[in-house]
Design a protein around this motif. Structure first.
Motif, PDB file in Angstrom:
ATOM      1  N   LYS A   9       6.614  16.417  34.183  1.00 13.05           N
ATOM      2  CA  LYS A   9       7.349  15.158  34.524  1.00 13.05           C
ATOM      3  C   LYS A   9       6.423  13.712  34.212  1.00 13.05           C
ATOM      4  CE  LYS A   9       9.685  16.885  38.498  1.00 13.05           C
ATOM      5  NZ  LYS A   9      10.018  16.885  40.021  1.00 13.05           N
ATOM      6  N   TYR A  10       5.237  13.953  33.966  1.00 12.17           N
ATOM      7  CA  TYR A  10       4.367  12.687  33.701  1.00 12.17           C
ATOM      8  C   TYR A  10       3.393  13.213  32.406  1.00 12.17           C
ATOM      9  CZ  TYR A  10       6.302  10.770  37.864  1.00 12.17           C
ATOM     10  OH  TYR A  10       7.062  10.288  38.766  1.00 12.17           O
ATOM     11  N   TYR A  35      16.636  13.055  24.152  1.00 18.18           N
ATOM     12  CA  TYR A  35      16.960  11.643  24.118  1.00 18.18           C
ATOM     13  C   TYR A  35      15.759  10.799  24.646  1.00 18.18           C
ATOM     14  CZ  TYR A  35      22.403  11.910  24.121  1.00 18.18           C
ATOM     15  OH  TYR A  35      23.303  12.179  23.979  1.00 18.18           O
ATOM     16  N   GLN A  37      14.535   7.187  26.266  1.00 20.69           N
ATOM     17  CA  GLN A  37      15.066   5.944  27.139  1.00 20.69           C
ATOM     18  C   GLN A  37      13.988   5.119  27.142  1.00 20.69           C
ATOM     19  OE1 GLN A  37      16.204   6.234  31.245  1.00 20.69           O
ATOM     20  NE2 GLN A  37      17.960   5.182  30.852  1.00 20.69           N
ATOM     21  N   LYS A  41      15.860   0.747  29.277  1.00 23.86           N
ATOM     22  CA  LYS A  41      16.883   1.727  29.990  1.00 23.86           C
ATOM     23  C   LYS A  41      17.741   2.090  28.929  1.00 23.86           C
ATOM     24  CE  LYS A  41      14.574   1.724  33.965  1.00 23.86           C
ATOM     25  NZ  LYS A  41      13.914   3.115  34.269  1.00 23.86           N
ATOM     26  N   PHE A  90      14.195  12.395  27.860  1.00 17.19           N
ATOM     27  CA  PHE A  90      15.165  13.581  28.624  1.00 17.19           C
ATOM     28  C   PHE A  90      15.941  14.542  27.843  1.00 17.19           C
ATOM     29  CE2 PHE A  90      15.760  11.285  32.613  1.00 17.19           C
ATOM     30  CZ  PHE A  90      15.727  10.068  32.246  1.00 17.19           C
ATOM     31  N   PHE A 104      24.294  17.469  30.558  1.00 20.36           N
ATOM     32  CA  PHE A 104      23.712  17.683  31.797  1.00 20.36           C
ATOM     33  C   PHE A 104      22.396  17.264  31.250  1.00 20.36           C
ATOM     34  CE2 PHE A 104      26.649  19.674  34.717  1.00 20.36           C
ATOM     35  CZ  PHE A 104      27.597  20.419  34.009  1.00 20.36           C
ATOM     36  N   PHE A 105      21.637  16.514  32.263  1.00 20.92           N
ATOM     37  CA  PHE A 105      20.222  16.050  31.846  1.00 20.92           C
ATOM     38  C   PHE A 105      19.177  16.646  32.585  1.00 20.92           C
ATOM     39  CE2 PHE A 105      20.931  12.371  28.876  1.00 20.92           C
ATOM     40  CZ  PHE A 105      22.289  12.077  29.032  1.00 20.92           C
ATOM     41  N   GLY A 106      18.036  16.907  32.188  1.00 23.71           N
ATOM     42  CA  GLY A 106      16.722  16.943  33.030  1.00 23.71           C
ATOM     43  C   GLY A 106      16.375  15.947  33.525  1.00 23.71           C
ATOM     44  N   SER A 107      15.155  16.009  34.477  1.00 18.42           N
ATOM     45  CA  SER A 107      14.751  14.811  35.200  1.00 18.42           C
ATOM     46  C   SER A 107      13.985  14.026  34.456  1.00 18.42           C
ATOM     47  CB  SER A 107      14.130  15.276  36.482  1.00 18.42           C
ATOM     48  OG  SER A 107      12.945  16.354  36.132  1.00 18.42           O
ATOM     49  N   GLY A 108      13.523  14.396  33.216  1.00 17.63           N
ATOM     50  CA  GLY A 108      12.922  13.399  32.481  1.00 17.63           C
ATOM     51  C   GLY A 108      11.342  13.496  32.358  1.00 17.63           C
ATOM     52  N   GLN A 110       8.057  11.087  31.701  1.00 15.18           N
ATOM     53  CA  GLN A 110       7.665   9.654  31.397  1.00 15.18           C
ATOM     54  C   GLN A 110       6.367   9.743  30.568  1.00 15.18           C
ATOM     55  OE1 GLN A 110       7.982   7.141  34.644  1.00 15.18           O
ATOM     56  NE2 GLN A 110       6.495   5.589  33.555  1.00 15.18           N
TER      57      GLN A 110
ATOM     58  N   TYR B  36      28.264   7.831  33.592  1.00 12.55           N
ATOM     59  CA  TYR B  36      27.010   8.501  34.435  1.00 12.55           C
ATOM     60  C   TYR B  36      26.141   7.465  35.200  1.00 12.55           C
ATOM     61  CZ  TYR B  36      26.605  12.648  31.179  1.00 12.55           C
ATOM     62  OH  TYR B  36      27.088  13.676  30.308  1.00 12.55           O
ATOM     63  N   GLN B  38      22.606   6.528  37.156  1.00  9.21           N
ATOM     64  CA  GLN B  38      21.252   6.861  36.944  1.00  9.21           C
ATOM     65  C   GLN B  38      20.455   5.916  37.957  1.00  9.21           C
ATOM     66  OE1 GLN B  38      19.170   6.052  33.396  1.00  9.21           O
ATOM     67  NE2 GLN B  38      17.660   7.550  33.793  1.00  9.21           N
ATOM     68  N   LYS B  41      15.978   8.920  38.361  1.00 10.23           N
ATOM     69  CA  LYS B  41      15.437   9.649  37.232  1.00 10.23           C
ATOM     70  C   LYS B  41      16.498  10.087  36.203  1.00 10.23           C
ATOM     71  CE  LYS B  41      11.192  10.567  37.444  1.00 10.23           C
ATOM     72  NZ  LYS B  41      10.109  10.714  36.251  1.00 10.23           N
ATOM     73  N   ALA B  42      17.016  11.438  36.444  1.00  4.79           N
ATOM     74  CA  ALA B  42      18.191  11.821  35.279  1.00  4.79           C
ATOM     75  C   ALA B  42      19.523  10.933  35.660  1.00  4.79           C
ATOM     76  CB  ALA B  42      18.195  13.345  35.341  1.00  4.79           C
ATOM     77  N   PRO B  43      20.292  10.753  34.400  1.00 11.39           N
ATOM     78  CA  PRO B  43      21.442  10.415  34.773  1.00 11.39           C
ATOM     79  C   PRO B  43      22.400  11.440  35.184  1.00 11.39           C
ATOM     80  CG  PRO B  43      20.714   9.869  32.509  1.00 11.39           C
ATOM     81  CD  PRO B  43      19.784  10.733  33.113  1.00 11.39           C
ATOM     82  N   ILE B  86      21.592   2.245  37.801  1.00 12.27           N
ATOM     83  CA  ILE B  86      22.145   1.595  36.490  1.00 12.27           C
ATOM     84  C   ILE B  86      23.303   2.836  36.023  1.00 12.27           C
ATOM     85  CG2 ILE B  86      21.645   1.674  34.059  1.00 12.27           C
ATOM     86  CD1 ILE B  86      18.846   1.254  34.862  1.00 12.27           C
ATOM     87  N   LYS B 101      24.092   0.305  26.769  1.00  9.65           N
ATOM     88  CA  LYS B 101      22.648  -0.081  27.383  1.00  9.65           C
ATOM     89  C   LYS B 101      22.902  -0.018  28.862  1.00  9.65           C
ATOM     90  CE  LYS B 101      21.185  -2.662  23.385  1.00  9.65           C
ATOM     91  NZ  LYS B 101      20.530  -3.852  22.903  1.00  9.65           N
TER      92      LYS B 101
END
Lengths: 114, 109
Positions: A9-10, A35, A37, A41, A90, A104-108, A110, B36, B38, B41-43, B86, B101
């Motif tokens: 995650k980090y 992706y 970001q 953002k 992401f 569907f996205f993962g939690s990212g 950082q 989406y 956000q 965290k995730a969108p 967002i 954006k």
């Protein structure tokens, strides 16, 4: 059960290092993505990948490379990290059905490059 | 190159207000438009629209697509502080999914 999971995650690292981010999806989707970001953002595609085709955004430096051991995984490897690589990354997956797809996205992850 | 433009970039309103978020797009071989949300965290997925004029609704949120004028709006009525986030619009075209954006929405108590 997490649909799209990514680790870590980090990630804090020094310039010049090589690092990897892992991603797994348990949705049975046929396409996965990475992706980036930035601090403003803005979400921008880096790669899309299915079993047959890797599509690379031409603005992505070749220090970034996706690696897919199987359909459920798409890892991101980054060589020679630079300060500008600091961002949230992401992973996402989708199933293309009839031309329309929902991501569907993962939690990212950082990433901070020092 | 595919393009998605959202407006406003940021918006601050009071709880209970109604907000309208805008999204215009220029993509080749348009297939769908997605919204989406956000937060930290995730969108998370809100809506997918493929046809003009059909309004999608989910509680206080609704969205319409106009394929002739190439835009979509996202409406939120009776806003709550939990709506602060967002909101991302994305258009699916020949280049895949292109995101705007985002609109940073802040709901004040």
């Amino acid at each position: 059960d997490t649909a799209v999971s990514q680790t870590p995650k980090y990630l804090v690292t020094q310039m010049g290092n090589d690092k990897s981010i892992k991603c797994e999806q348990n949705l049975g989707h046929d396409t996965m993505y990475w992706y980036k970001q930035d601090s403003k953002k803005f979400l921008k595609i880096m790669f899309s990948y299915n079993n047959k085709e890797l599509i690379i955004n031409e603005t992505v430096p070749n220090r970034f490379s996706p690696k897919s051991p199987d359909k459920a995984h798409l890892n991101l490897h980054i060589n020679s990290l630079e300060l500008g690589d600091s961002a949230v990354y992401f992973c996402a997956s989708s199933q293309r059905t009839g031309g329309a797809e929902k991501l569907f996205f993962g939690s990212g992850t950082q990433l901070s490059v020092l | 190159e595919d393009k998605v433009v959202q407006s406003p970039l940021s918006l601050v309103v009071h709880e209970g207000d109604t907000v309208t978020l805008n999204c215009s797009y220029e993509v080749t071989n348009f297939r769908s438009l997605l919204w989406y949300k956000q937060e930290k965290k995730a969108p998370t997925f809100l809506f997918m629209l493929t046809s003009s004029g059909i309004e999608k609704k989910s509680g206080r949120l609704s969205s319409i697509l106009d394929k002739k004028e190439l835009f979509s709006i996202l409406n939120i009525t009776a806003t709550q502080t939990g709506d602060s986030a967002i909101y991302l619009c994305a258009a699916h075209g020949a280049d895949g999914l292109t995101f705007g954006k985002g609109t940073h929405l802040i709901i004040q108590p």
